[in-house]
Scaffold this motif. Structure first.
Motif, PDB file in Angstrom:
ATOM      1  N   ASN A 104       0.807  -1.216   0.000  1.00 16.91           N
ATOM      2  CA  ASN A 104       0.000   0.000   0.000  1.00 16.91           C
ATOM      3  C   ASN A 104       0.843   1.270   0.000  1.00 16.91           C
ATOM      4  O   ASN A 104       0.417   2.312  -0.506  1.00 16.91           O
ATOM      5  CB  ASN A 104      -0.923  -0.011   1.230  1.00 16.91           C
ATOM      6  N   HIS A 105       2.072   1.203   0.559  1.00 16.99           N
ATOM      7  CA  HIS A 105       2.870   2.413   0.761  1.00 16.99           C
ATOM      8  C   HIS A 105       4.245   2.371   0.097  1.00 16.99           C
ATOM      9  O   HIS A 105       5.093   3.226   0.386  1.00 16.99           O
ATOM     10  CB  HIS A 105       3.067   2.665   2.269  1.00 16.99           C
ATOM     11  N   SER A 106       4.506   1.398  -0.761  1.00 20.87           N
ATOM     12  CA  SER A 106       5.852   1.227  -1.310  1.00 20.87           C
ATOM     13  C   SER A 106       6.393   2.479  -1.985  1.00 20.87           C
ATOM     14  O   SER A 106       7.598   2.756  -1.932  1.00 20.87           O
ATOM     15  CB  SER A 106       5.882   0.042  -2.284  1.00 20.87           C
ATOM     16  N   ALA A 107       5.509   3.258  -2.603  1.00 18.58           N
ATOM     17  CA  ALA A 107       5.954   4.472  -3.294  1.00 18.58           C
ATOM     18  C   ALA A 107       6.466   5.532  -2.325  1.00 18.58           C
ATOM     19  O   ALA A 107       7.204   6.445  -2.717  1.00 18.58           O
ATOM     20  CB  ALA A 107       4.811   5.044  -4.134  1.00 18.58           C
ATOM     21  N   GLU A 108       6.067   5.425  -1.052  1.00 17.48           N
ATOM     22  CA  GLU A 108       6.465   6.411  -0.037  1.00 17.48           C
ATOM     23  C   GLU A 108       7.634   5.936   0.808  1.00 17.48           C
ATOM     24  O   GLU A 108       8.094   6.666   1.703  1.00 17.48           O
ATOM     25  CB  GLU A 108       5.277   6.705   0.892  1.00 17.48           C
ATOM     26  N   LEU A 109       8.130   4.728   0.554  1.00 17.78           N
ATOM     27  CA  LEU A 109       9.152   4.121   1.411  1.00 17.78           C
ATOM     28  C   LEU A 109      10.463   3.947   0.659  1.00 17.78           C
ATOM     29  O   LEU A 109      10.468   3.774  -0.568  1.00 17.78           O
ATOM     30  CB  LEU A 109       8.668   2.759   1.918  1.00 17.78           C
ATOM     31  N   PRO A 110      11.595   3.969   1.383  1.00 14.63           N
ATOM     32  CA  PRO A 110      12.899   3.740   0.733  1.00 14.63           C
ATOM     33  C   PRO A 110      13.035   2.286   0.307  1.00 14.63           C
ATOM     34  O   PRO A 110      12.292   1.413   0.770  1.00 14.63           O
ATOM     35  CB  PRO A 110      13.899   4.092   1.841  1.00 14.63           C
ATOM     36  N   SER A 111      13.983   2.032  -0.591  1.00 13.85           N
ATOM     37  CA  SER A 111      14.256   0.657  -1.012  1.00 13.85           C
ATOM     38  C   SER A 111      15.767   0.401  -0.929  1.00 13.85           C
ATOM     39  O   SER A 111      16.552   1.167  -1.493  1.00 13.85           O
ATOM     40  CB  SER A 111      13.765   0.427  -2.440  1.00 13.85           C
ATOM     41  N   PRO A 112      16.193  -0.631  -0.207  1.00  7.96           N
ATOM     42  CA  PRO A 112      15.335  -1.552   0.567  1.00  7.96           C
ATOM     43  C   PRO A 112      14.763  -0.871   1.808  1.00  7.96           C
ATOM     44  O   PRO A 112      15.321   0.114   2.290  1.00  7.96           O
ATOM     45  CB  PRO A 112      16.293  -2.682   0.945  1.00  7.96           C
ATOM     46  N   PHE A 113      13.645  -1.411   2.289  1.00  4.59           N
ATOM     47  CA  PHE A 113      12.983  -0.864   3.465  1.00  4.59           C
ATOM     48  C   PHE A 113      13.195  -1.812   4.637  1.00  4.59           C
ATOM     49  O   PHE A 113      12.893  -3.002   4.555  1.00  4.59           O
ATOM     50  CB  PHE A 113      11.487  -0.697   3.202  1.00  4.59           C
ATOM     51  N   LYS A 114      13.732  -1.258   5.732  1.00  3.79           N
ATOM     52  CA  LYS A 114      14.011  -2.057   6.928  1.00  3.79           C
ATOM     53  C   LYS A 114      12.980  -1.688   7.997  1.00  3.79           C
ATOM     54  O   LYS A 114      13.017  -0.585   8.539  1.00  3.79           O
ATOM     55  CB  LYS A 114      15.436  -1.804   7.425  1.00  3.79           C
ATOM     56  N   ALA A 115      12.070  -2.603   8.271  1.00  2.00           N
ATOM     57  CA  ALA A 115      10.933  -2.322   9.155  1.00  2.00           C
ATOM     58  C   ALA A 115      11.078  -3.008  10.503  1.00  2.00           C
ATOM     59  O   ALA A 115      11.450  -4.186  10.583  1.00  2.00           O
ATOM     60  CB  ALA A 115       9.630  -2.766   8.495  1.00  2.00           C
ATOM     61  N   LEU A 116      10.751  -2.264  11.561  1.00  2.00           N
ATOM     62  CA  LEU A 116      10.617  -2.806  12.917  1.00  2.00           C
ATOM     63  C   LEU A 116       9.159  -2.678  13.304  1.00  2.00           C
ATOM     64  O   LEU A 116       8.588  -1.590  13.235  1.00  2.00           O
ATOM     65  CB  LEU A 116      11.500  -2.026  13.905  1.00  2.00           C
ATOM     66  N   GLN A 117       8.559  -3.783  13.682  1.00  2.00           N
ATOM     67  CA  GLN A 117       7.152  -3.761  14.048  1.00  2.00           C
ATOM     68  C   GLN A 117       6.954  -4.537  15.348  1.00  2.00           C
ATOM     69  O   GLN A 117       7.440  -5.660  15.494  1.00  2.00           O
ATOM     70  CB  GLN A 117       6.315  -4.399  12.924  1.00  2.00           C
TER      71      GLN A 117
END
Length: 417
Positions: A104-117
């Protein structure tokens, strides 16, 4: 009729002593993972039922807490099937929600995206030690990196965190779904039978090699295939867990870059280790999630049954949302299991602020109470955690309870004579 004071089965109340440990661990998780470049995100606790039941969650899809439609959309008398009354469910893990989030948000996120959840998940499971129906999960994921650097970073960050929490000597078990499939193919099993073979193989730590061999034969698999399969595991064991012994045997059954990549991961993580642990190639490691496509890993600790962390590569899940596959790899810490171990060990939060309690005699005059409050304020400014409370009749018991919460100094305040 009296209300029930116990929580719902499989869920628990958390007392202050444990909450202090949980808060500390959460802080260490956030600080450690952020130091590795992971960004903290959050997803809703409920997801669309179509996402949760998309055949990506394995056995967990049988454990979904389903949520009824609300208001005018709910027509129970007219319902003919579940979809008529249910449209969403409580998330059973954080991986499916993350995949939707990224799609849903890939266009707003850096690549690669490192997520902490971090957040609670819900499973209608049978409660047991370290396992609840509502529990917190902590995931780190790297999306958009197809190289082995993703696995190296995930393993390094997670082992660093465990070291900061005081753990050492644990074992990181490492395998790859492509190795699993190649070993099965090389032995003579048909592709359609892989899932059943792996389900039986997953019992290796409980029933041993002889037990796995017997169960495969009892399931109707060819004796020659079973013997070839067992010989491969024996060869790895005799080689001390070395991947090299499989290179010639699996030639033609696996892409040429898989085993060298696994060697790079093992060597790199060991070289970058910040605490003492073991990293071993485990050809019997399966992990049940159907969405894994490559590397898989688990962390085990002596004296605790089952894993305390696990994860792997799931390069095809995001494509279920977008129609285009995205490289993805994640590692999840069993937060509740880590907390269970720490509490059983009598863990004390290091560097905890000094705690002081002022206990006021009953009916303390306002002007005298103000003096105590002013003194308490000064100590708080100096970094002391200060409790001001009325003195109970059973003063000894009150102090004992406060001591359990870490209060080490008590000042009894009485009215001036």
């Amino acid at each position: 009729m009296a209300m029930t004071k116990k929580p719902v089965t499989g869920m628990k109340d958390i007392l202050p002593a444990e909450m202090q440990v949980r808060d500390y661990v959460i802080h260490e998780i956030q600080e450690t993972y952020k130091s590795f470049g992971f960004s903290h995100i959050e997803t809703p606790c409920m997801e669309n039922m179509g996402n949760l039941s998309s055949k990506q969650g394995g056995e967990n899809e049988k454990l979904i807490f389903k949520v009824l439609k609300r208001g005018e959309k709910l027509h129970i008398p007219e319902a003919k099937e579940e979809a008529d009354v249910v449209d969403c469910g409580m998330r059973y893990d954080l991986t499916v929600p993350l995949s939707r989030y990224f799609a849903n948000h890939s266009a707003e996120l850096p690549s690669p995206f490192k997520a902490l959840q971090m957040g609670n998940v819900w499973r209608a499971d049978r409660p047991q030690r370290g396992r609840f129906r509502q529990f917190m999960q902590c995931d780190i994921d790297i999306l958009g990196d197809a190289t082995c650097l993703a696995e190296i970073e995930l393993m390094s960050a997670t082992t660093t965190l465990l070291g900061k929490l005081g753990f050492s000597g644990f074992t990181v078990c490492f395998n790859d779904r492509r190795v699993l499939k190649a070993m099965a193919a090389c032995s003579g099993f048909e592709k359609k039978d892989y899932d059943q073979v792996f389900i039986i193989l997953d019992k290796m730590d409980k029933i041993g090699m002889d037990g796995v061999s017997s169960e495969l034969l009892e399931s109707g698999f060819a004796k020659e295939a079973v013997e070839n399969y067992m010989a491969l595991f024996a060869a790895v064991s005799e080689a001390g867990g070395s991947l090299s012994c499989l290179e010639e045997k699996l030639s033609g059954f696996i892409d040429s870059e898989v085993l060298p990549s696994m060697k790079t991961i093992i060597e790199s993580v060991k070289a970058a280790a910040s605490c003492e642990f073991f990293l071993v190639f485990d050809p019997t490691l399966v992990r049940g999630m159907s969405y894994y496509t490559g590397s898989i890993f688990e962390i085990k600790m002596e004296g605790f049954g089952g894993s305390v962390a696990g994860g792997g590569r799931y390069d095809e899940m995001i494509g279920k949302f977008t129609g285009m596959n995205t490289p993805a790899c994640g590692f999840s810490i069993g937060f509740e299991r880590i907390i269970t171990i720490l509490m059983e060990q009598g863990f004390s939060v290091p560097g905890e602020r000094k705690k002081k309690a002022y206990l006021l005699e009953k009916n303390m005059p306002a002007e005298e109470m103000v003096k105590v409050l002013a003194e308490a304020g000064k100590e708080r400014e100096a970094g002391v955690q200060v409790l001001v409370a009325n003195m109970n009749k059973n003063k000894k018991f009150q102090k004992e309870q406060l001591s359990k919460e870490g209060y080490g100094e008590f000042v009894e305040c009485y009215r001036e004579k």
